[in-house]
Design an enzyme around this catalytic site. Structure first.
Site, PDB file in Angstrom:
ATOM      1  N   GLY A   1       0.734  -1.099  -0.043  1.00 44.62           N
ATOM      2  CA  GLY A   1      -0.054   0.034   0.034  1.00 44.62           C
ATOM      3  C   GLY A   1       1.003   1.165   0.214  1.00 44.62           C
ATOM      4  O   GLY A   1       2.052   1.226   0.367  1.00 44.62           O
TER       5      GLY A   1
ATOM      6  N   ASP B   1      -1.302  -7.487   7.246  1.00 44.49           N
ATOM      7  CA  ASP B   1      -2.763  -7.290   6.973  1.00 44.49           C
ATOM      8  C   ASP B   1      -2.980  -7.875   5.579  1.00 44.49           C
ATOM      9  O   ASP B   1      -2.169  -8.750   5.088  1.00 44.49           O
ATOM     10  CB  ASP B   1      -3.296  -6.017   7.221  1.00 44.49           C
ATOM     11  CG  ASP B   1      -2.502  -4.843   6.068  1.00 44.49           C
ATOM     12  OD1 ASP B   1      -1.577  -5.174   5.808  1.00 44.49           O
ATOM     13  OD2 ASP B   1      -2.993  -3.687   6.117  1.00 44.49           O
TER      14      ASP B   1
ATOM     15  N   GLY C   1       0.884  -5.194   0.588  1.00 47.61           N
ATOM     16  CA  GLY C   1      -0.431  -5.003  -0.521  1.00 47.61           C
ATOM     17  C   GLY C   1      -0.112  -5.961  -1.663  1.00 47.61           C
ATOM     18  O   GLY C   1      -0.954  -6.421  -2.363  1.00 47.61           O
TER      19      GLY C   1
ATOM     20  N   GLU D   1       5.421  -5.423   7.273  1.00 51.28           N
ATOM     21  CA  GLU D   1       4.483  -4.589   8.187  1.00 51.28           C
ATOM     22  C   GLU D   1       5.079  -4.204   9.662  1.00 51.28           C
ATOM     23  O   GLU D   1       5.109  -3.010  10.056  1.00 51.28           O
ATOM     24  CB  GLU D   1       3.111  -4.855   8.338  1.00 51.28           C
ATOM     25  CG  GLU D   1       2.213  -4.667   6.982  1.00 51.28           C
ATOM     26  CD  GLU D   1       2.513  -5.944   5.931  1.00 51.28           C
ATOM     27  OE1 GLU D   1       3.313  -6.906   6.373  1.00 51.28           O
ATOM     28  OE2 GLU D   1       1.820  -6.062   4.860  1.00 51.28           O
TER      29      GLU D   1
HETATM   30  C1  LIG Z   1      -2.775  -2.242   3.162  1.00 51.03           C
HETATM   31  C2  LIG Z   1      -1.581  -2.289   2.895  1.00 51.03           C
HETATM   32  C3  LIG Z   1      -0.599  -2.431   3.463  1.00 51.03           C
HETATM   33  C4  LIG Z   1       0.719  -2.441   3.261  1.00 51.03           C
HETATM   34  O1  LIG Z   1       1.275  -2.678   2.081  1.00 51.03           O
HETATM   35  S1  LIG Z   1       1.876  -1.606   4.255  1.00 51.03           S
HETATM   36  C5  LIG Z   1       3.408  -1.382   3.383  1.00 51.03           C
HETATM   37  C6  LIG Z   1       4.340  -2.750   2.993  1.00 51.03           C
HETATM   38  N1  LIG Z   1       5.525  -2.683   2.292  1.00 51.03           N
HETATM   39  C7  LIG Z   1       6.399  -1.954   2.750  1.00 51.03           C
HETATM   40  O2  LIG Z   1       6.683  -1.542   3.953  1.00 51.03           O
HETATM   41  C8  LIG Z   1       7.753  -1.571   1.893  1.00 51.03           C
HETATM   42  C9  LIG Z   1       8.370  -0.018   2.198  1.00 51.03           C
HETATM   43  N2  LIG Z   1       9.265  -0.035   1.207  1.00 51.03           N
HETATM   44  C10 LIG Z   1      10.725  -0.424   1.440  1.00 51.03           C
HETATM   45  O3  LIG Z   1      10.838  -1.206   2.409  1.00 51.03           O
HETATM   46  C11 LIG Z   1      11.482  -0.016   0.480  1.00 51.03           C
HETATM   47  O4  LIG Z   1      11.114   0.980  -0.359  1.00 51.03           O
HETATM   48  C12 LIG Z   1      11.713  -1.353  -0.627  1.00 51.03           C
HETATM   49  C13 LIG Z   1      12.576  -2.526   0.189  1.00 51.03           C
HETATM   50  C14 LIG Z   1      10.597  -1.802  -1.292  1.00 51.03           C
HETATM   51  C15 LIG Z   1      12.775  -0.920  -1.705  1.00 51.03           C
HETATM   52  O5  LIG Z   1      13.888  -0.142  -1.453  1.00 51.03           O
HETATM   53  P1  LIG Z   1      15.006   0.659  -2.434  1.00 51.03           P
HETATM   54  O6  LIG Z   1      15.343  -0.515  -3.616  1.00 51.03           O
HETATM   55  O7  LIG Z   1      16.126   0.942  -1.416  1.00 51.03           O
HETATM   56  O8  LIG Z   1      14.003   1.754  -3.071  1.00 51.03           O
HETATM   57  P2  LIG Z   1      13.522   3.041  -2.283  1.00 51.03           P
HETATM   58  O9  LIG Z   1      14.368   4.029  -2.452  1.00 51.03           O
HETATM   59  O10 LIG Z   1      13.199   2.693  -0.854  1.00 51.03           O
HETATM   60  O11 LIG Z   1      11.994   3.084  -2.676  1.00 51.03           O
HETATM   61  C16 LIG Z   1      11.861   3.822  -3.879  1.00 51.03           C
HETATM   62  C17 LIG Z   1      10.909   4.965  -3.841  1.00 51.03           C
HETATM   63  O12 LIG Z   1       9.646   4.164  -3.672  1.00 51.03           O
HETATM   64  C18 LIG Z   1       9.005   4.523  -2.641  1.00 51.03           C
HETATM   65  N3  LIG Z   1       8.267   3.599  -2.043  1.00 51.03           N
HETATM   66  C19 LIG Z   1       8.786   2.099  -1.818  1.00 51.03           C
HETATM   67  N4  LIG Z   1       7.730   1.278  -0.864  1.00 51.03           N
HETATM   68  C20 LIG Z   1       6.530   2.346  -1.019  1.00 51.03           C
HETATM   69  C21 LIG Z   1       5.151   2.099  -0.712  1.00 51.03           C
HETATM   70  N5  LIG Z   1       4.833   1.130   0.003  1.00 51.03           N
HETATM   71  N6  LIG Z   1       4.481   3.137  -0.596  1.00 51.03           N
HETATM   72  C22 LIG Z   1       4.883   4.578  -1.076  1.00 51.03           C
HETATM   73  N7  LIG Z   1       6.176   4.692  -1.546  1.00 51.03           N
HETATM   74  C23 LIG Z   1       7.071   3.533  -1.619  1.00 51.03           C
HETATM   75  C24 LIG Z   1      10.145   5.136  -1.830  1.00 51.03           C
HETATM   76  O13 LIG Z   1       9.702   6.008  -0.712  1.00 51.03           O
HETATM   77  C25 LIG Z   1      10.960   5.821  -2.729  1.00 51.03           C
HETATM   78  O14 LIG Z   1      10.614   6.984  -3.299  1.00 51.03           O
HETATM   79  P3  LIG Z   1      11.433   8.331  -3.024  1.00 51.03           P
HETATM   80  O15 LIG Z   1      12.574   8.199  -3.735  1.00 51.03           O
HETATM   81  O16 LIG Z   1      10.821   9.446  -3.374  1.00 51.03           O
HETATM   82  O17 LIG Z   1      11.813   8.452  -1.427  1.00 51.03           O
END
Ligand SMILES: C/C=C/C(=O)SCCNC(=O)CCNC(=O)[C@H](O)C(C)(C)COP(=O)(O)OP(=O)(O)OC[C@H]1O[C@@H](n2cnc3c(N)ncnc32)[C@H](O)[C@@H]1OP(=O)(O)O
Length: 373
Positions: free
Chosen positions: A75, A161, A127, A153
């Site tokens: 998400g 979730d 998500g 999460e």
């Molecule tokens: C109901 C639903 C619930 C859920 O799904 S909760 C969310 C679960 N997912 C996460 O917690 C993953 C969060 N993201 C990360 O941990 C990391 O990212 C990654 C491991 C996926 C990738 O890491 P890396 O390769 O170093 O890339 P990067 O620079 O962190 O990400 C590139 C751009 O993508 C944005 N981004 C990544 N994941 C999300 C996300 N889930 N929601 C919104 N933005 C996201 C970042 O912020 C950044 O953007 P910018 O360069 O502008 O800072």
């Protein structure tokens, strides 16, 4: 939204929709945010999949990504943060809609009556898992050498979730508990071993697979994919995956029903994998690790709809508590990777702190997901 049953191609923001020779295709197209899901994307997917369910021109649904960076990183947590912070000052209908509609989409996919094919190439998290793992009998989940799956999460002060309670609690042994409490990443071999995927296909073969799927006869998608994937099976050995090799250790330590016992059990083990696992666990939100264990244990004997209803209550409580806002702040807003968890240690988490996450925010007749069956 136009009538998708009569169109062959439609391109709303961040998602492409095509229908090609009976294959309804949803292509996530938000590469700058790792295809994280916005409310608009969830609505678009829900509307398309609902329309295709009874559309005789669509024989199967496929979901993939426009970018090699990621399938879907979950998400949109920046949206959670922005709207969550605003919500602290007066409630947010948008955030409420987001979770209600995302969980309803997971339920729709779970009961999908046609083959639902997921090309899980690259990052598949949160998500992203919900729109692949929540599918049931009709699913065909494809992994590549670049697949990186996780339910991370607890790393952002949330719990697994999008149906995580349901599908994690049904994985072999204690693998789901391990993945849910540590947020650790599973690769393609792990995913096949743990029944989080069905077949392996190398990334460079995916264009050929798409061509093949547009010419499948008699709706035999599963057979066509299995035959296509067969020559690549020798490139990957699920029996030699990390999860397979560490299965005994994982089952031994994660079979306990409270987090203190899991931690104590890991501390007694000199194995490097146990030490690494303990390190991961201790970095996550202590409160949400405890809440997540309770969720996974409860969900083992619940139907998906009840799991999603429980999650809907839990997510509401998470935003009331605020742990999730701190977790997101540390990961993607300030990027200091130093969340100030409340409380700061597992020893400080009490049963009185866990219980409110499971107390419904609504009477049964008013629950936002009351109509799921
Ligand atoms: C109901 C639903 C619930 C859920 O799904 S909760 C969310 C679960 N997912 C996460 O917690 C993953 C969060 N993201 C990360 O941990 C990391 O990212 C990654 C491991 C996926 C990738 O890491 P890396 O390769 O170093 O890339 P990067 O620079 O962190 O990400 C590139 C751009 O993508 C944005 N981004 C990544 N994941 C999300 C996300 N889930 N929601 C919104 N933005 C996201 C970042 O912020 C950044 O953007 P910018 O360069 O502008 O800072």
């Amino acid at each position: 939204m136009p009538n998708l049953t009569q169109q062959t191609s439609y391109m709303p923001a961040d998602i492409r929709i095509t229908i090609d020779h009976g294959l309804g295709c949803l292509t996530l197209d938000r590469p700058q945010a790792m295809n994280s899901l916005s409310l608009d994307m969830i609505r678009t997917m829900s509307q398309a999949l609902s329309a295709w369910r009874t559309d005789e021109n669509v024989h199967a649904a496929l979901i993939n990504s426009s970018t090699p960076k990621a399938f879907c990183a979950g998400g949109d947590i920046r949206f959670f943060y922005d709207v969550g912070i605003a919500g602290l000052r007066g409630g947010s209908a948008l955030l409420e809609d987001f979770f209600t509609e995302e969980y309803a989409l997971n339920h729709l996919i779970h009961h999908y009556p046609k083959p639902y094919i997921a090309l899980m190439d690259g990052i598949v998290m949160g998500g992203g898992m919900g729109i692949t793992q929540s599918s049931a009998a009709a699913r065909i989940r494809i992994v590549t050498e670049r697949t990186r799956m996780a339910m991370p999460e607890v790393n952002i002060g949330l719990f697994p979730d999008v149906g995580g309670g349901y599908f994690l609690s049904r994985l072999p042994g204690q693998i789901g508990t391990y993945l849910g409490l540590t947020g650790e990443i599973a690769g393609a071999a792990d995913a096949l071993y743990a029944d989080l995927a069905d077949v392996f296909i190398p990334r460079k073969e995916l264009p050929a697979l798409l061509t093949l799927l547009a010419s499948v006869k008699d709706r035999q998608y599963r057979q066509a994919i299995d035959e296509f994937a067969a020559p690549f099976a020798e490139q990957i050995d699920p029996a030699n995956s990390v999860l397979a090799r560490q299965r005994d250790l994982i089952d031994r330590h994660f079979s306990h029903d409270n987090v203190a016992a899991i931690v104590e059990s890991l501390k007694q083990d000199d194995d490097p994998f146990a030490k690494k696992t303990l390190d991961s666990l201790l970095q996550r939100s202590p409160l949400m690790v405890c809440v997540s264990l309770e969720q996974i244990r409860r969900s083992a004997n619940m139907e998906l709809a009840d799991c999603l209803r429980l999650e809907r209550t839990m997510v509401r409580r998470c935003f009331e508590h605020g742990e999730v806002l701190e977790g997101i702040r540390a990961l993607v807003i300030d990027k200091d990777h130093a969340p100030q968890w409340r409380p700061a240690s597992l020893a400080e988490v009490s049963q009185e702190m866990i219980a409110p996450f499971f107390e419904s925010a609504w009477p049964a007749y008013a629950h936002p997901l009351r109509e799921l069956d």
